[in-house]
Design a protein around this motif. Structure first.
Motif, PDB file in Angstrom:
ATOM      1  N   LEU A 522       0.756  -1.339  -0.178  1.00  0.00           N
ATOM      2  CA  LEU A 522      -0.070   0.091   0.034  1.00  0.00           C
ATOM      3  C   LEU A 522       0.742   1.382  -0.019  1.00  0.00           C
ATOM      4  O   LEU A 522       0.480   2.258  -0.878  1.00  0.00           O
ATOM      5  N   SER A 523       1.720   1.390   0.943  1.00  0.00           N
ATOM      6  CA  SER A 523       2.639   2.515   0.851  1.00  0.00           C
ATOM      7  C   SER A 523       3.573   2.679  -0.357  1.00  0.00           C
ATOM      8  O   SER A 523       3.593   3.978  -0.737  1.00  0.00           O
ATOM      9  N   ALA A 524       3.875   1.681  -1.165  1.00  0.00           N
ATOM     10  CA  ALA A 524       4.482   1.839  -2.305  1.00  0.00           C
ATOM     11  C   ALA A 524       3.745   2.250  -3.584  1.00  0.00           C
ATOM     12  O   ALA A 524       3.950   2.992  -4.463  1.00  0.00           O
ATOM     13  N   GLY A 525       2.488   1.473  -3.151  1.00  0.00           N
ATOM     14  CA  GLY A 525       1.512   1.879  -4.697  1.00  0.00           C
ATOM     15  C   GLY A 525       0.916   3.320  -4.472  1.00  0.00           C
ATOM     16  O   GLY A 525       0.605   3.858  -5.638  1.00  0.00           O
ATOM     17  N   LEU A 526       0.779   3.938  -3.408  1.00  0.00           N
ATOM     18  CA  LEU A 526       0.148   5.000  -3.242  1.00  0.00           C
ATOM     19  C   LEU A 526       1.060   6.395  -4.080  1.00  0.00           C
ATOM     20  O   LEU A 526       0.107   7.039  -5.185  1.00  0.00           O
ATOM     21  N   PRO A 527       2.344   6.822  -4.009  1.00  0.00           N
ATOM     22  CA  PRO A 527       2.721   7.501  -4.925  1.00  0.00           C
ATOM     23  C   PRO A 527       2.958   7.142  -6.204  1.00  0.00           C
ATOM     24  O   PRO A 527       2.876   8.038  -7.107  1.00  0.00           O
ATOM     25  N   LEU A 528       2.982   5.770  -6.537  1.00  0.00           N
ATOM     26  CA  LEU A 528       3.065   5.406  -7.749  1.00  0.00           C
ATOM     27  C   LEU A 528       1.727   5.469  -8.532  1.00  0.00           C
ATOM     28  O   LEU A 528       1.818   5.825  -9.774  1.00  0.00           O
ATOM     29  N   MET A 529       0.486   5.407  -8.115  1.00  0.00           N
ATOM     30  CA  MET A 529      -0.566   5.643  -8.591  1.00  0.00           C
ATOM     31  C   MET A 529      -0.660   7.178  -9.317  1.00  0.00           C
ATOM     32  O   MET A 529      -1.232   7.259 -10.311  1.00  0.00           O
TER      33      MET A 529
END
Length: 550
Positions: A522-529
């Protein structure tokens, strides 16, 4: 860009376009900022800033997590809860945008653009291409959730909604289907297909399309930063581009670690279930180490000899297991259910993808938001891998294949395995499947069929092989990012990242188990979204400059 520059780029692993294409005029040469040479007999060729920053932060993370296992566990749990409780709408809404853009592109004139230049031809056959698409994109997750998710959604839907102080506390999707068995099955399967269908493959497809376009048609390095050239211009080669690539490395590593941790957990449980191997952290650690060693051998062989062959082995064995379940399971129910559940998914997909005002917050936050973050964190890895094997396809051919083929296979897989488990519970009264833990339900379902020991052993082997293909594919991709876009860098660099992936999986499992894995995805996916949404605009701009087939 001159022909000499193009040839120089091709010699460093990115082939020049075949025929007319919209090459970008830049003086940047792939690998020009790299540090290369031989240290202590080990050849290196890497982007100094991206590799150093990524490597040091990841190593520090692994060391701290292993050193303070008891302290970091609650931190991971709190992170996961905060992200899902407060930002689920970002993941769900962002994924919806990617689906709309991917589907819309198919019906535009831009779909006639050919990846790799107007005269490019595909590098792989359809069979090899489809095998690599599917094995890289879903693998371990289908083994882990193939039985547990359909059965879990069915059970929670049958139980109906529960309230505590005006707050809904059950995990059923939408409004549940209390006591209505047929409706609960339909709702449970529709919710499962939603998580494994068009949405995740649209995420993968858009990233892969952007990477292939800007590398194979525009002549830029095969890294995430290249997508942003229409927006950042030459600044993409400086720190703005470094940050984009570093975020992609983090997201890929933690997304992979989530899958590898889940795979190790299920394989350990399966070995315990079948052969009495202790189900302990020690077993999981040794399993991850052993599989990582196997992955090291595969990753040194590259895409053609290593990854493609393992992917085809995966598809063959998975196909055998799927065929077996269809033949000896409730064959007619599986055949009719495939089309029925597709229809159920079509009627419920808009409600399931609604990002705001949901009554089923446990489902949308705990299931959907996590899944979307997981897929997004995998998208640089899967997207870059799909891009590398999709040169020569038109945009229309590419998007239709990436969206439709894996989705249909996933639906058939979930219908066969999940439908068989539900049939065992509903029509045969075999409560052992329903009462088993998530890790064990696949083996319980197979154990209730003929040749249970053989098929369960095959399932464990499949988990291991999917583990290997995920690890070596991810290592090739992360190495390309940290090598400045080169896809033919020295083998020790690929091996380094394969080892790091295993180390992160071990650290997260010991530091908080599945909760820690989910928190980091979740933490890595947020900025990447946010990065991916901007990339959609850049991709459309890039396609508009390309020649189109008649």
């Amino acid at each position: 860009m001159s022909n000499a520059d193009v040839d120089d780029g091709a010699s460093k692993g990115v082939p020049a376009p075949d025929g007319p294409s919209g090459l970008i005029d830049t003086d940047y040469v792939i690998g020009q900022d790299n540090v290369s040479g031989s240290k202590f007999g080990v050849d290196v060729d890497l982007h100094g800033k991206v590799f150093t920053v990524s490597g040091l932060i990841i190593l520090a993370f692994v060391i701290v997590t292993l050193a303070f296992q008891n302290e970091v566990g609650p931190l991971f749990e709190g992170t996961r809860e905060w992200l899902t409780n407060n930002l689920a709408w970002v993941f769900i809404g962002g994924a919806n945008i990617l689906v709309v853009v991917a589907v819309a592109l198919i019906f535009t004139p831009l779909a006639k653009v050919r990846l790799g230049g107007a005269d490019a031809v595909p590098d792989f056959t359809y069979g090899g291409w489809f095998a690599m698409l599917f094995a890289a994109g879903m693998g371990i997750g289908l083994m882990y959730y193939g039985v547990s998710e359909p059965l879990g959604h069915f059970s929670s839907s049958m139980a109906g909604t529960t309230m505590d102080g005006g707050v809904r506390t059950d995990w059923a999707p939408l409004g549940a289907a209390a006591g209505d068995q047929d409706a609960a099955i339909s709702l449970g399967m529709a919710a499962t297909i939603f998580h494994w269908g068009i949405h995740p493959w649209a995420v993968y497809g858009m990233v892969a399309l952007a990477l292939a376009l800007f590398s194979f048609n525009k002549g830029l390095p095969l890294t995430v930063r290249s997508i942003f050239y229409p927006i950042l211009g030459e600044r993409v080669w400086g720190w703005p581009g470094h940050v984009i690539d570093i975020v992609a490395v983090f997201a890929t590593l933690f997304g992979l670690a989530t899958s590898l941790g889940i795979g190790a957990t299920q394989a350990t449980v399966g070995l315990n279930f079948l052969y009495g191997v202790p189900n302990t952290d020690t077993t999981m650690v040794f399993l991850i180490i052993g599989i990582t060693i196997i992955a090291l051998g595969s990753v040194t062989l590259g895409v053609d000899k290593g990854v493609q062959r393992l992917s085809q082995l995966n598809m063959g064995l998975a196909g055998l297991l799927l065929l077996f379940v269809i033949v000896v399971g409730p064959t007619l129910a599986i055949a009719t259910g495939f089309f029925q559940y597709l229809g159920d998914y079509a009627t419920k997909v808009f409600a399931l993808s609604n990002p705001v005002g949901r009554e089923d917050e446990n489902f949308s936050q705990g299931w959907t938001a996590f899944y979307w973050a997981w897929w997004i964190s995998w998208s640089p890895f899967v997207g870059m891998f799909i891009a590398r094997v999709s040169r020569g396809r038109t945009v229309r051919e590419f998007l239709i294949a990436v969206l439709v083929i894996p989705t249909l296979i996933s639906v058939l897989w979930m219908t066969a395995l999940g439908g068989t488990a539900i049939d065992q519970v509903v029509n045969q009264g075999l409560d052992s499947v329903a009462n088993a833990g998530t890790d064990t339900q696949l083996f319980e379902m197979l154990g209730n069929l003929p040749l249970g020991l053989i098929t369960s052993s095959l399932a464990i082997f499949l988990v291991v092989v999917f583990f290997v293909t995920s690890s070596d594919s991810g290592s090739l991709v992360i190495d390309a990012i940290t090598a400045g876009g080169k896809v033919d860098s020295p083998k020790p660099q690929r091996m380094f990242w394969a080892i790091i992936e295993g180390a992160i999986a071990i650290a997260l499992l010991l530091g908080g188990g599945l909760t820690a894995l989910q928190a980091m995805a979740l933490s890595a996916g947020l900025p990447l979204m946010l990065v991916l949404l901007v990339a959609c605009y850049a991709t459309i701009r890039g396609l508009m400059d390309e020649p189109r087939a008649v």
